[in-house]
Motif scaffolding. Sequence first.
Motif: not given
Length: 433
Positions: A106-114
């Motif tokens: 989830r943290r990495f998906l949030d990084f991609l969204h950022s």
Amino acid sequence: MEIISVSDLKIGMFVAEPDCPWTAFPFIFQGFVVTSPEQIALFRQKCRFVSIDRSRSLNEHYAAPRHERDLPLHAAPITGQRIEESSGKGELFSANEKERRNLRRRRFLDFLHSQDDNEQACQLSRELADVEPRYDQLTTALQHAFETLSEGRDVDLLTVREGLRDISASLQRNPDAVMWLLRLKQRDEYSFDHAMDVAVNMLLVGTHIGWRDMRLLDLGMTGLLQDIGKIELPLELLRKKTDLTEAERRLVHSHVASSMEILMAHSTLSNDVVLAVARHHERWDGSGYPRGLKFEQIGMAAEIAGIADSFCAMQKDKPYRSALGHQEALEELHNLRGKKFNPTLMEQFVQCVGLYPIGTLVELSNGEVGVVILQNRVQRSRPRVVVMLDADKQQVSSYRVIDLREPAHAGLRVAKALPYNAYGLAANDYYLG
């Protein structure tokens, strides 16, 4: 689209339409990248103009469908403590470890969204936000279908088909989003993860060669269900590390008949799906099973299924061999063109999946290891990479993004693609704990 004279046609251009019927040509595909002088000569014989698609052309003939700002991605530091690996015994992952792995994902998906200062990254972020809940719905529906079928009960596959429709539409808009979800949402179950891998790769190929609508959905359903008959095989046989006996090999081959028996009970499945499942282990040279079909007897859907199935299996650990990296698997498969696989279709497959697709683990020429987060649409060999390990193969403490197309990194290159589990990174899902 751009209309050009056939005298200006070059190798690397994607021909979308000639000014005469496609039936005038001996080509299997209607729309493809020109790869030989012979193909150019045929176009010059048959027509005067062709429509080319720059966004699907290669090298110097490529042009982006819209303007992109060539800005670097921002690196985002990781907050929180590093997660310790599970020490539980007796199962592959404890419940706590699965939860922690999901948090890392989830943290990495949030990084991609950022990533919001690059148009390509913005497109990816928007598509991820749109397709992620639909992807989750499909995997839930597929998991339910697998469990129901393994219990010998009837199942409604319409929900699975509708989920595939959403995934197919997303792949046509931005294939990178679904490929990321495929990497980030593995369930640590070989048969389920493999089915999703194969289906998505088949949809990619089908879209690449111009298939649409029901024909494309049937291709995806074939990928999801082609090995469903293996639920009736003994688990110890599927996990066996030594060579199979002749009797065991016959038993493994029987899963095709089992798949047919299961699928033919479902009136919602088209005959094309059942037929492709029945033939996906047939091979171009007649060496496959169960009927030893060859060449055009196999059918293109079954040929695509066979290529995608083999490609995805090569990249996973098996009892009798270690996983190959993306590039190794592609090379091994490409060497079988004209033998096990249709050579023309194999060339299209190679063009479709590319050298370093999103989610590929790579080692850079300076020894650092990272994962590809964005493909470079102009220079495919120079993607954007998030560094996971330093040159000493030690885990780094925060996200660091390298865009290999930037002048600052001109001396750096991808040395090789790696298997998904290289340097123990599979335990951390690549995505930094």
